[in-house]
Scaffold this motif. Structure first.
Motif, PDB file in Angstrom:
ATOM      1  N   GLY A  42       0.816  -1.209   0.000  1.00 20.83           N
ATOM      2  CA  GLY A  42       0.000   0.000   0.000  1.00 20.83           C
ATOM      3  C   GLY A  42       0.849   1.257   0.000  1.00 20.83           C
ATOM      4  N   ALA A  43       1.926   1.244   0.799  1.00 16.25           N
ATOM      5  CA  ALA A  43       2.804   2.413   0.868  1.00 16.25           C
ATOM      6  C   ALA A  43       3.541   2.633  -0.455  1.00 16.25           C
ATOM      7  CB  ALA A  43       3.800   2.237   2.014  1.00 16.25           C
ATOM      8  N   TYR A  44       4.088   1.566  -1.044  1.00 17.29           N
ATOM      9  CA  TYR A  44       4.786   1.696  -2.321  1.00 17.29           C
ATOM     10  C   TYR A  44       3.836   2.143  -3.430  1.00 17.29           C
ATOM     11  CZ  TYR A  44       9.459  -0.078  -1.238  1.00 17.29           C
ATOM     12  OH  TYR A  44      10.739  -0.211  -0.757  1.00 17.29           O
ATOM     13  N   SER A  45       2.614   1.624  -3.420  1.00 22.84           N
ATOM     14  CA  SER A  45       1.646   2.003  -4.448  1.00 22.84           C
ATOM     15  C   SER A  45       1.285   3.479  -4.353  1.00 22.84           C
ATOM     16  CB  SER A  45       0.376   1.155  -4.325  1.00 22.84           C
ATOM     17  OG  SER A  45       0.657  -0.212  -4.542  1.00 22.84           O
ATOM     18  N   ALA A  46       1.244   4.009  -3.131  1.00 23.55           N
ATOM     19  CA  ALA A  46       0.921   5.427  -2.953  1.00 23.55           C
ATOM     20  C   ALA A  46       1.976   6.328  -3.590  1.00 23.55           C
ATOM     21  CB  ALA A  46       0.774   5.745  -1.466  1.00 23.55           C
ATOM     22  N   TYR A  58      -3.480  20.673   5.417  1.00 24.50           N
ATOM     23  CA  TYR A  58      -2.998  19.511   4.672  1.00 24.50           C
ATOM     24  C   TYR A  58      -1.622  19.078   5.190  1.00 24.50           C
ATOM     25  CZ  TYR A  58      -2.634  16.293   0.750  1.00 24.50           C
ATOM     26  OH  TYR A  58      -2.540  15.151  -0.006  1.00 24.50           O
ATOM     27  N   VAL A  59      -0.785  20.048   5.521  1.00 22.97           N
ATOM     28  CA  VAL A  59       0.531  19.721   6.091  1.00 22.97           C
ATOM     29  C   VAL A  59       0.370  18.995   7.425  1.00 22.97           C
ATOM     30  CG1 VAL A  59       2.649  20.701   7.060  1.00 22.97           C
ATOM     31  CG2 VAL A  59       1.750  21.592   4.917  1.00 22.97           C
ATOM     32  N   ILE A  60      -0.566  19.467   8.266  1.00 19.28           N
ATOM     33  CA  ILE A  60      -0.803  18.822   9.560  1.00 19.28           C
ATOM     34  C   ILE A  60      -1.267  17.381   9.355  1.00 19.28           C
ATOM     35  CG2 ILE A  60      -2.252  18.841  11.638  1.00 19.28           C
ATOM     36  CD1 ILE A  60      -2.278  21.921  11.401  1.00 19.28           C
ATOM     37  N   ALA A  61      -2.185  17.178   8.408  1.00 18.91           N
ATOM     38  CA  ALA A  61      -2.662  15.811   8.113  1.00 18.91           C
ATOM     39  C   ALA A  61      -1.508  14.938   7.649  1.00 18.91           C
ATOM     40  CB  ALA A  61      -3.755  15.860   7.053  1.00 18.91           C
ATOM     41  N   GLY A  62      -0.629  15.486   6.801  1.00 20.00           N
ATOM     42  CA  GLY A  62       0.525  14.732   6.319  1.00 20.00           C
ATOM     43  C   GLY A  62       1.480  14.364   7.433  1.00 20.00           C
ATOM     44  N   LEU A  63       1.713  15.300   8.331  1.00 19.95           N
ATOM     45  CA  LEU A  63       2.617  15.028   9.455  1.00 19.95           C
ATOM     46  C   LEU A  63       2.042  13.961  10.380  1.00 19.95           C
ATOM     47  CD1 LEU A  63       3.763  18.678  10.299  1.00 19.95           C
ATOM     48  CD2 LEU A  63       5.050  16.916   9.072  1.00 19.95           C
ATOM     49  N   ALA A  64       0.727  13.961  10.555  1.00 17.96           N
ATOM     50  CA  ALA A  64       0.094  12.912  11.364  1.00 17.96           C
ATOM     51  C   ALA A  64       0.259  11.560  10.690  1.00 17.96           C
ATOM     52  CB  ALA A  64      -1.387  13.230  11.572  1.00 17.96           C
ATOM     53  N   SER A  65       0.121  11.529   9.365  1.00 19.88           N
ATOM     54  CA  SER A  65       0.218  10.270   8.626  1.00 19.88           C
ATOM     55  C   SER A  65       1.625   9.685   8.676  1.00 19.88           C
ATOM     56  CB  SER A  65      -0.206  10.490   7.170  1.00 19.88           C
ATOM     57  OG  SER A  65      -0.171   9.288   6.447  1.00 19.88           O
ATOM     58  N   LEU A  66       2.633  10.527   8.612  1.00 25.13           N
ATOM     59  CA  LEU A  66       4.008  10.010   8.632  1.00 25.13           C
ATOM     60  C   LEU A  66       4.548   9.779  10.038  1.00 25.13           C
ATOM     61  CD1 LEU A  66       6.140  12.539   9.322  1.00 25.13           C
ATOM     62  CD2 LEU A  66       5.645  13.130   6.956  1.00 25.13           C
ATOM     63  N   GLY A  67       3.729  10.077  11.063  1.00 25.37           N
ATOM     64  CA  GLY A  67       4.087   9.710  12.435  1.00 25.37           C
ATOM     65  C   GLY A  67       4.880  10.742  13.203  1.00 25.37           C
ATOM     66  N   LEU A  68       4.551  12.026  13.034  1.00 18.65           N
ATOM     67  CA  LEU A  68       5.247  13.076  13.788  1.00 18.65           C
ATOM     68  C   LEU A  68       4.871  13.006  15.262  1.00 18.65           C
ATOM     69  CD1 LEU A  68       7.042  15.723  13.404  1.00 18.65           C
ATOM     70  CD2 LEU A  68       4.865  16.937  13.604  1.00 18.65           C
ATOM     71  N   PRO A  69       5.845  12.989  16.180  1.00 19.10           N
ATOM     72  CA  PRO A  69       5.521  13.001  17.620  1.00 19.10           C
ATOM     73  C   PRO A  69       4.644  14.202  17.976  1.00 19.10           C
ATOM     74  CG  PRO A  69       7.838  12.472  17.291  1.00 19.10           C
ATOM     75  CD  PRO A  69       7.294  12.866  15.939  1.00 19.10           C
ATOM     76  N   GLY A  70       3.657  13.954  18.840  1.00 18.70           N
ATOM     77  CA  GLY A  70       2.708  14.988  19.214  1.00 18.70           C
ATOM     78  C   GLY A  70       1.385  14.861  18.489  1.00 18.70           C
ATOM     79  N   THR A 108       8.115  -7.672  11.530  1.00 19.23           N
ATOM     80  CA  THR A 108       7.966  -6.340  12.121  1.00 19.23           C
ATOM     81  C   THR A 108       8.900  -5.342  11.449  1.00 19.23           C
ATOM     82  OG1 THR A 108       7.357  -7.315  14.251  1.00 19.23           O
ATOM     83  CG2 THR A 108       8.079  -5.019  14.271  1.00 19.23           C
ATOM     84  N   ILE A 109      10.139  -5.751  11.201  1.00 20.09           N
ATOM     85  CA  ILE A 109      11.105  -4.867  10.538  1.00 20.09           C
ATOM     86  C   ILE A 109      10.631  -4.529   9.127  1.00 20.09           C
ATOM     87  CG2 ILE A 109      13.458  -4.734   9.617  1.00 20.09           C
ATOM     88  CD1 ILE A 109      14.316  -6.460  12.059  1.00 20.09           C
ATOM     89  N   ILE A 110      10.115  -5.542   8.419  1.00 21.80           N
ATOM     90  CA  ILE A 110       9.611  -5.305   7.062  1.00 21.80           C
ATOM     91  C   ILE A 110       8.442  -4.309   7.098  1.00 21.80           C
ATOM     92  CG2 ILE A 110       8.396  -6.375   5.124  1.00 21.80           C
ATOM     93  CD1 ILE A 110      10.046  -8.925   5.677  1.00 21.80           C
ATOM     94  N   ALA A 111       7.518  -4.521   8.028  1.00 19.49           N
ATOM     95  CA  ALA A 111       6.371  -3.611   8.137  1.00 19.49           C
ATOM     96  C   ALA A 111       6.807  -2.201   8.521  1.00 19.49           C
ATOM     97  CB  ALA A 111       5.371  -4.154   9.165  1.00 19.49           C
ATOM     98  N   ALA A 112       7.846  -2.106   9.351  1.00 21.71           N
ATOM     99  CA  ALA A 112       8.317  -0.792   9.809  1.00 21.71           C
ATOM    100  C   ALA A 112       8.922   0.031   8.678  1.00 21.71           C
ATOM    101  CB  ALA A 112       9.326  -0.964  10.943  1.00 21.71           C
ATOM    102  N   THR A 113       9.350  -0.626   7.595  1.00 22.46           N
ATOM    103  CA  THR A 113       9.883   0.139   6.457  1.00 22.46           C
ATOM    104  C   THR A 113       8.822   1.036   5.847  1.00 22.46           C
ATOM    105  OG1 THR A 113       9.376  -1.644   4.875  1.00 22.46           O
ATOM    106  CG2 THR A 113      11.560  -1.668   5.900  1.00 22.46           C
ATOM    107  N   SER A 114       7.547   0.722   6.103  1.00 21.22           N
ATOM    108  CA  SER A 114       6.469   1.559   5.560  1.00 21.22           C
ATOM    109  C   SER A 114       6.538   2.981   6.108  1.00 21.22           C
ATOM    110  CB  SER A 114       5.112   0.947   5.886  1.00 21.22           C
ATOM    111  OG  SER A 114       4.873   0.945   7.286  1.00 21.22           O
ATOM    112  N   ILE A 115       7.142   3.158   7.286  1.00 24.00           N
ATOM    113  CA  ILE A 115       7.270   4.507   7.863  1.00 24.00           C
ATOM    114  C   ILE A 115       8.084   5.399   6.937  1.00 24.00           C
ATOM    115  CG2 ILE A 115       8.132   5.836   9.821  1.00 24.00           C
ATOM    116  CD1 ILE A 115       7.749   3.346  11.546  1.00 24.00           C
ATOM    117  N   VAL A 116       9.194   4.859   6.444  1.00 24.29           N
ATOM    118  CA  VAL A 116      10.060   5.620   5.546  1.00 24.29           C
ATOM    119  C   VAL A 116       9.348   5.903   4.228  1.00 24.29           C
ATOM    120  CG1 VAL A 116      12.275   5.636   4.344  1.00 24.29           C
ATOM    121  CG2 VAL A 116      12.089   4.566   6.602  1.00 24.29           C
ATOM    122  N   ILE A 117       8.673   4.879   3.690  1.00 23.96           N
ATOM    123  CA  ILE A 117       7.978   5.039   2.414  1.00 23.96           C
ATOM    124  C   ILE A 117       6.872   6.082   2.544  1.00 23.96           C
ATOM    125  CG2 ILE A 117       6.764   3.828   0.569  1.00 23.96           C
ATOM    126  CD1 ILE A 117       7.945   1.194   1.768  1.00 23.96           C
TER     127      ILE A 117
END
Length: 497
Positions: A293-297, A380-392, A418-427
């Motif tokens: 899903g992340a790569y397709s996006a 839109y920036v706030i929504a994006g930051l929430a999606s990519l996992g910004l602390p806060g 778990t490591i494979i799934a965690a790569t989605s954070i970077v993507i």
């Protein structure tokens, strides 16, 4: 019946009010009043639930009510909530409330649109309060049916194709689910006992392991289709992309959560031995969903398709965490359902607002919008930051809990997955920052966009409510995490972990 039935009664009353509404003003009054009542009821339920727990009430389900519906099959209208149900009710009420204002300027068949919207809301709320399997399945179907017309009539793009594809695939999942539920029902009592549809009663028995191995995959796949389980996820991007704004909000924000909630509440809870034995198969499938899903996006150029594939990834993470079968990961899964529901509703609301002004969703045809519509740009920036996992913000709390819980397993398989799934954070960071850069900054691609107007009062109100909720979970997650934790324990006990 008790007050939980109001969650079903209020949307039904809204439909009756819409029937007699004579003009757009009356339609808006009915919707705003009903949505506000639902939100107030959800907040009251949260306060009452926390109060009961503080006072030492340790019942697995609170505020239960039961009424015989069809005695020959021992089917009851049975309702009750635990911490997870309460969290889902609050999420649903927020999305319905903000979705109402996001549809405030709907200009085609307003009465009919809002009636189907209310029917969809009825199914969602009824599903989350149900304790009886038949009642749960009935509300599940009530939530799915309106999607065909809401997309096919009020949608955009390839709306007929998307509506039919969504309906056929979800009905296929329902067929699996129905077989699974009937299998559970006919193994719900010892020899000579009375079969039951009540979740708590079934959990008190032990479904034979041979039956669990047969019906667990059917039940998990049946619910998993709605949760975008690979390879049954293909309906989701088309459905999201073609749905009108508020329907996309409710679809991605709440409807897809029925899948994760059902997998946890029915498949895992009632068939724990099969869950432990077969979970590795679905961990692989959900891991594929997360990364695929992340790569397709990344390769999408349509704003709605980007968010749709992002939803496949984030909802895959919900099922992935549930299958880890430990308290921390499952708590993270519920937090992820809340977080994704709010932030994806925010995304779809903003995309709809941008589309209504630019008449395009292609990022290659837009640019420099930050200085033209600064309010929408900042949101839109706030929504994006929430999606990519910004602390806060809520995304960080949810994903951190999921990955910490998943990594608690000491074996190689779980840790590698778990490591494979965690790569989605970077993507995710890559495609979010790419979209923000192309959409909001740089030069204006289309000179016509220089005359665009920023958000109206109703749009601002809807968006600000969602941002407050996203930030609220991110900054103060402990109260809701504790509420969820306590409701995970009975399932962990059934798993023997």
């Amino acid at each position: 019946m008790n007050f939980l039935s109001l969650f079903v009664g209020i949307p039904v009353a809204m439909m009756l009010g819409l029937l007699v509404a004579a003009n757009l003003k009356q339609i808006r009054t009915v919707m705003a009043t009903g949505a506000s009542l639902l939100l107030g009821l959800a907040v009251t339920t949260v306060i009452m639930y926390l109060g009961e727990r503080t006072n030492g009430n340790t019942a697995e389900m609170l505020f239960q009510a039961d009424m015989v519906w069809f005695a020959p099959l021992n089917i009851h209208y049975a309702v009750g909530v635990d911490g997870i149900s309460v969290a889902m009710l609050l999420l649903s009420a927020i999305i319905v409330f903000t979705g109402t204002f996001a549809s405030w300027r709907m200009n085609m068949l307003q009465k009919e649109y809002f009636m189907w919207f209310c029917l969809l809301s009825t199914g969602v709320f009824g599903f989350f309060i149900s304790v009886d399997l038949f009642t749960m399945f009935m509300f599940y179907e009530v939530a799915l049916i309106p999607m065909y017309l809401l997309i096919g009539v009020w949608g955009s793009g390839r709306k007929e194709y998307a509506a039919m594809k969504l309906t056929l695939m979800l009905m296929g999942g329902s067929a699996f689910l129905l077989v699974g539920i009937l299998g559970i029902y006919f193994h719900s009592a010892p020899a000579g006992g009375t079969y039951t549809m009540n979740l708590l009663e079934i959990a008190g028995y032990h479904i034979p392991e041979a039956a669990q191995r047969l019906f667990f995959p059917l039940t998990f796949v049946g619910f998993g289709v709605l949760g975008a389980l690979f390879p049954f996820h293909t309906w989701s991007p088309d459905g999201h992309a073609s749905a009108p704004t508020a329907v996309s909000m409710l679809h991605a924000g709440v409807l897809m959560k029925l899948g994760g909630y059902g997998c946890f509440r029915v498949a895992i809870y009632l068939m724990p031995e099969a869950a432990k034995e077969l979970s590795w198969i679905f961990i692989i499938l959900t891991g594929i969903s997360v990364v695929y899903g992340a790569y397709s996006a990344i390769v999408q150029k349509d704003l709605k398709y980007i968010n749709a594939y992002s939803s496949v990834s984030h909802c895959g993470l919900v099922l992935f965490a549930i299958l880890m079968l430990n308290q921390t990961a499952i708590t993270g899964a519920v937090l992820q359902m809340l977080s994704h529901g709010l932030m994806t509703a925010l995304f779809f609301a903003l995309i709809g607002m941008i589309y209504s002004r630019t008449h395009t969703r292609m990022i290659t045809e837009m640019g420099g919008l930050m200085r033209i519509v600064p309010f929408l740009g900042v949101c839109y920036v706030i929504a994006g930051l929430a999606s990519l996992g910004l602390p806060g913000l809520s995304g960080f709390v949810a994903e951190m809990t999921v990955f910490v819980g998943s990594f608690e397993h000491a074996d190689v398989f779980h840790r590698v997955m778990t490591i494979i799934a965690a790569t989605s954070i970077v993507i995710t960071a890559v495609y979010i920052l790419r979209v923000v850069g192309k959409l909001l900054y740089g030069s204006v691609v289309n000179p016509v966009h220089l005359t665009l107007k920023d958000a109206t009062w109703d749009e601002r109100f809807a968006v600000i409510c969602l941002i407050i909720a996203v930030a609220g979970i991110g900054l103060a997650p402990l109260w809701i995490s504790d509420m969820i934790n306590g409701s995970v324990l009975p399932v962990i006990g059934k798993l023997g972990l």
